[in-house]
Motif scaffolding. Structure first.
Motif, PDB file in Angstrom:
ATOM      1  N   HIS A  18      19.998  11.285  13.116  1.00 21.08           N
ATOM      2  CA  HIS A  18      20.576  12.028  12.010  1.00 21.08           C
ATOM      3  C   HIS A  18      21.156  13.366  12.479  1.00 21.08           C
ATOM      4  O   HIS A  18      22.208  13.802  12.005  1.00 21.08           O
ATOM      5  N   SER A  19      20.472  13.997  13.407  1.00 21.14           N
ATOM      6  CA  SER A  19      20.980  15.261  13.944  1.00 21.14           C
ATOM      7  C   SER A  19      22.321  15.053  14.631  1.00 21.14           C
ATOM      8  O   SER A  19      23.219  15.900  14.554  1.00 21.14           O
ATOM      9  N   PHE A  20      22.444  13.907  15.287  1.00 23.05           N
ATOM     10  CA  PHE A  20      23.699  13.587  15.959  1.00 23.05           C
ATOM     11  C   PHE A  20      24.794  13.282  14.935  1.00 23.05           C
ATOM     12  O   PHE A  20      25.924  13.770  15.034  1.00 23.05           O
ATOM     13  N   ILE A  21      24.456  12.507  13.905  1.00 23.61           N
ATOM     14  CA  ILE A  21      25.448  12.072  12.919  1.00 23.61           C
ATOM     15  C   ILE A  21      25.902  13.222  12.030  1.00 23.61           C
ATOM     16  O   ILE A  21      27.085  13.351  11.702  1.00 23.61           O
ATOM     17  N   LYS A  22      24.969  14.090  11.639  1.00 25.13           N
ATOM     18  CA  LYS A  22      25.317  15.131  10.670  1.00 25.13           C
ATOM     19  C   LYS A  22      26.200  16.233  11.265  1.00 25.13           C
ATOM     20  O   LYS A  22      26.663  17.113  10.541  1.00 25.13           O
ATOM     21  N   SER A  23      26.437  16.159  12.562  1.00 23.28           N
ATOM     22  CA  SER A  23      27.344  17.129  13.183  1.00 23.28           C
ATOM     23  C   SER A  23      28.802  16.697  13.071  1.00 23.28           C
ATOM     24  O   SER A  23      29.687  17.337  13.630  1.00 23.28           O
ATOM     25  N   ALA A  24      29.051  15.618  12.336  1.00 19.02           N
ATOM     26  CA  ALA A  24      30.417  15.104  12.189  1.00 19.02           C
ATOM     27  C   ALA A  24      31.327  16.156  11.573  1.00 19.02           C
ATOM     28  O   ALA A  24      30.948  16.872  10.644  1.00 19.02           O
ATOM     29  N   THR A  25      32.535  16.228  12.092  1.00 18.67           N
ATOM     30  CA  THR A  25      33.499  17.226  11.615  1.00 18.67           C
ATOM     31  C   THR A  25      34.516  16.644  10.644  1.00 18.67           C
ATOM     32  O   THR A  25      35.277  17.375  10.020  1.00 18.67           O
ATOM     33  N   SER A  26      34.540  15.315  10.535  1.00 17.75           N
ATOM     34  CA  SER A  26      35.459  14.653   9.608  1.00 17.75           C
ATOM     35  C   SER A  26      34.859  13.309   9.218  1.00 17.75           C
ATOM     36  O   SER A  26      33.879  12.851   9.827  1.00 17.75           O
ATOM     37  N   GLU A  27      35.449  12.681   8.206  1.00 17.42           N
ATOM     38  CA  GLU A  27      34.945  11.381   7.783  1.00 17.42           C
ATOM     39  C   GLU A  27      35.103  10.347   8.888  1.00 17.42           C
ATOM     40  O   GLU A  27      34.216   9.516   9.107  1.00 17.42           O
ATOM     41  N   GLU A  28      36.207  10.411   9.601  1.00 21.16           N
ATOM     42  CA  GLU A  28      36.426   9.493  10.721  1.00 21.16           C
ATOM     43  C   GLU A  28      35.378   9.718  11.808  1.00 21.16           C
ATOM     44  O   GLU A  28      34.831   8.762  12.372  1.00 21.16           O
ATOM     45  N   ASP A  29      35.096  10.975  12.089  1.00 22.35           N
ATOM     46  CA  ASP A  29      34.086  11.302  13.097  1.00 22.35           C
ATOM     47  C   ASP A  29      32.698  10.853  12.640  1.00 22.35           C
ATOM     48  O   ASP A  29      31.873  10.415  13.443  1.00 22.35           O
ATOM     49  N   PHE A  30      32.450  10.943  11.338  1.00 19.16           N
ATOM     50  CA  PHE A  30      31.174  10.517  10.762  1.00 19.16           C
ATOM     51  C   PHE A  30      30.931   9.027  11.029  1.00 19.16           C
ATOM     52  O   PHE A  30      29.875   8.625  11.518  1.00 19.16           O
ATOM     53  N   TYR A  31      31.937   8.203  10.736  1.00 25.19           N
ATOM     54  CA  TYR A  31      31.798   6.764  10.965  1.00 25.19           C
ATOM     55  C   TYR A  31      31.714   6.452  12.459  1.00 25.19           C
ATOM     56  O   TYR A  31      30.994   5.534  12.877  1.00 25.19           O
ATOM     57  N   LYS A  32      32.429   7.205  13.255  1.00 27.15           N
ATOM     58  CA  LYS A  32      32.401   7.000  14.700  1.00 27.15           C
ATOM     59  C   LYS A  32      31.004   7.255  15.256  1.00 27.15           C
ATOM     60  O   LYS A  32      30.496   6.491  16.089  1.00 27.15           O
ATOM     61  N   LYS A  33      30.359   8.310  14.781  1.00 26.04           N
ATOM     62  CA  LYS A  33      29.018   8.637  15.259  1.00 26.04           C
ATOM     63  C   LYS A  33      27.998   7.587  14.814  1.00 26.04           C
ATOM     64  O   LYS A  33      27.067   7.249  15.553  1.00 26.04           O
ATOM     65  N   ILE A  34      28.177   7.065  13.594  1.00 28.90           N
ATOM     66  CA  ILE A  34      27.270   5.999  13.131  1.00 28.90           C
ATOM     67  C   ILE A  34      27.397   4.776  14.034  1.00 28.90           C
ATOM     68  O   ILE A  34      26.398   4.178  14.449  1.00 28.90           O
ATOM     69  N   LEU A  35      28.631   4.406  14.350  1.00 29.71           N
ATOM     70  CA  LEU A  35      28.853   3.249  15.218  1.00 29.71           C
ATOM     71  C   LEU A  35      28.258   3.479  16.599  1.00 29.71           C
ATOM     72  O   LEU A  35      27.713   2.552  17.211  1.00 29.71           O
ATOM     73  N   GLU A  36      28.341   4.687  17.095  1.00 29.05           N
ATOM     74  CA  GLU A  36      27.740   4.991  18.395  1.00 29.05           C
ATOM     75  C   GLU A  36      26.231   4.788  18.345  1.00 29.05           C
ATOM     76  O   GLU A  36      25.627   4.280  19.299  1.00 29.05           O
ATOM     77  N   CYS A  37      25.626   5.184  17.244  1.00 21.75           N
ATOM     78  CA  CYS A  37      24.180   4.989  17.098  1.00 21.75           C
ATOM     79  C   CYS A  37      23.825   3.503  17.068  1.00 21.75           C
ATOM     80  O   CYS A  37      22.856   3.064  17.695  1.00 21.75           O
ATOM     81  N   LEU A  38      24.622   2.742  16.340  1.00 26.72           N
ATOM     82  CA  LEU A  38      24.342   1.310  16.232  1.00 26.72           C
ATOM     83  C   LEU A  38      24.569   0.587  17.553  1.00 26.72           C
ATOM     84  O   LEU A  38      23.884  -0.390  17.863  1.00 26.72           O
ATOM     85  N   GLU A  39      25.527   1.063  18.322  1.00 28.65           N
ATOM     86  CA  GLU A  39      25.836   0.406  19.591  1.00 28.65           C
ATOM     87  C   GLU A  39      24.893   0.830  20.713  1.00 28.65           C
ATOM     88  O   GLU A  39      24.793   0.152  21.729  1.00 28.65           O
ATOM     89  N   ASP A  40      24.194   1.950  20.538  1.00 29.37           N
ATOM     90  CA  ASP A  40      23.293   2.432  21.581  1.00 29.37           C
ATOM     91  C   ASP A  40      21.954   2.807  20.951  1.00 29.37           C
ATOM     92  O   ASP A  40      21.575   3.976  20.901  1.00 29.37           O
ATOM     93  N   PRO A  41      21.204   1.817  20.444  1.00 25.80           N
ATOM     94  CA  PRO A  41      19.994   2.107  19.677  1.00 25.80           C
ATOM     95  C   PRO A  41      18.898   2.790  20.480  1.00 25.80           C
ATOM     96  O   PRO A  41      18.157   3.606  19.955  1.00 25.80           O
ATOM     97  N   VAL A  42      18.763   2.480  21.775  1.00 27.84           N
ATOM     98  CA  VAL A  42      17.683   3.075  22.557  1.00 27.84           C
ATOM     99  C   VAL A  42      17.918   4.563  22.753  1.00 27.84           C
ATOM    100  O   VAL A  42      17.014   5.383  22.637  1.00 27.84           O
ATOM    101  N   LYS A  43      19.162   4.920  22.994  1.00 22.56           N
ATOM    102  CA  LYS A  43      19.478   6.320  23.258  1.00 22.56           C
ATOM    103  C   LYS A  43      19.428   7.172  21.997  1.00 22.56           C
ATOM    104  O   LYS A  43      18.965   8.307  22.016  1.00 22.56           O
TER     105      LYS A  43
END
Length: 263
Positions: A143-168
């Motif tokens: 959540h700390s990583f996702i909530k730093s999003a600067t735009s809606e596009e960046d918000f979705y991008k960060k969510i996808l990064e979390c889903l693609e790299d669950p361990v990290k």
């Protein structure tokens, strides 16, 4: 019983009236003539037979009506029992799934989830955490990583990064998958099941970290019919974003889900 009594009374009354009318018109002296007795029989038979037949027909109709009413009551009783059995069967499976979900969370251990390198990157003094506390720890990292999003596009991008790299980054696909399985089970239930009630019950069972994990996953699968079902029944109506005042996240989420409380 009532119809039989009514029919009997009608027939007796008809016989009394017929005898009374006959006696008034022809007297009380018996006739020695066979033809007179034949006419007497025709008189009674010609009038009483239709009356008796009508009473029998009405009694039959009344009996059929009673049987039909009893059949309807029996059918309704069986339907009610079937619905009750179906609800009990649904609830039994539903609560069993909740138990499995809770046990999987209790058994969750931070050391088992993260690699040694990832644990070192957490920079936490205490890494041997279990259960909900461990889940909250890694969810907060995401959540700390996702909530730093600067735009809606960046918000979705960060969510996808979390889903693609669950361990990290701390998303737990298997645990979220179990939650989605329960939601799908509710969706597939018959219409006599109060789906809104059981979705609310599931939502109340989940901790805030689990709700966030489900929310982030939903935002990447908006075309999925299951997500449409979640939107329809307002599954996230009580969700809160802990320590987040990022308007980008709030607006992006509100576009897809009717969330009444965001912090």
């Amino acid at each position: 019983m009532g119809s039989f009594l009514v029919a009997t009374c009608i027939i007796i009354a008809a016989i009394i009236i017929l005898i009374w009318q006959y006696l008034i018109n022809f007297g009380t002296t018996p006739s020695p003539n066979h033809e007179d007795w034949g006419a007497f029989g025709d008189y009674f038979g010609g009038i009483l037979n239709p009356i008796i037949g009508l009473c029998a027909f009405l009694a039959l109709l009344f009996t059929i009506k009673i049987q039909s009413s009893e059949l309807q009551k029996t059918t309704k009783t069986l339907e009610s029992q079937a619905l009750l059995w179906e609800k009990q069967n649904f609830e039994s499976t539903f609560f069993s799934l909740l138990d499995i979900l809770r046990k999987s969370l209790i058994d969750f251990n931070l050391n088992e989830y993260y690699t040694k390198e990832a644990i070192r990157n957490l920079e936490k003094e205490e890494i041997d955490m279990e259960g909900q506390r461990a889940l909250e720890e890694i969810t907060e990292k995401s959540h700390s990583f996702i909530k730093s999003a600067t735009s809606e596009e960046d918000f979705y991008k960060k969510i996808l990064e979390c889903l693609e790299d669950p361990v990290k980054l701390g998303i737990i696909p298997q645990h979220v998958g179990k939650i989605f399985f329960i939601i799908k089970y509710i969706k597939q239930a018959n219409n006599n099941i109060d789906k809104d009630f059981y979705l609310d019950l599931l939502s109340e069972t989940l901790c805030m970290s689990e709700r966030l994990l489900v929310l982030y996953t939903c935002l990447t699968r908006l075309d999925d019919p299951l997500i449409k079902f979640i939107q329809e029944f307002n599954f996230f109506k009580n969700i809160e974003f802990t320590n987040s005042q990022n308007p980008v996240i709030i607006e992006a989420v509100k576009k897809q889900f009717n969330i009444r409380s965001l912090q």
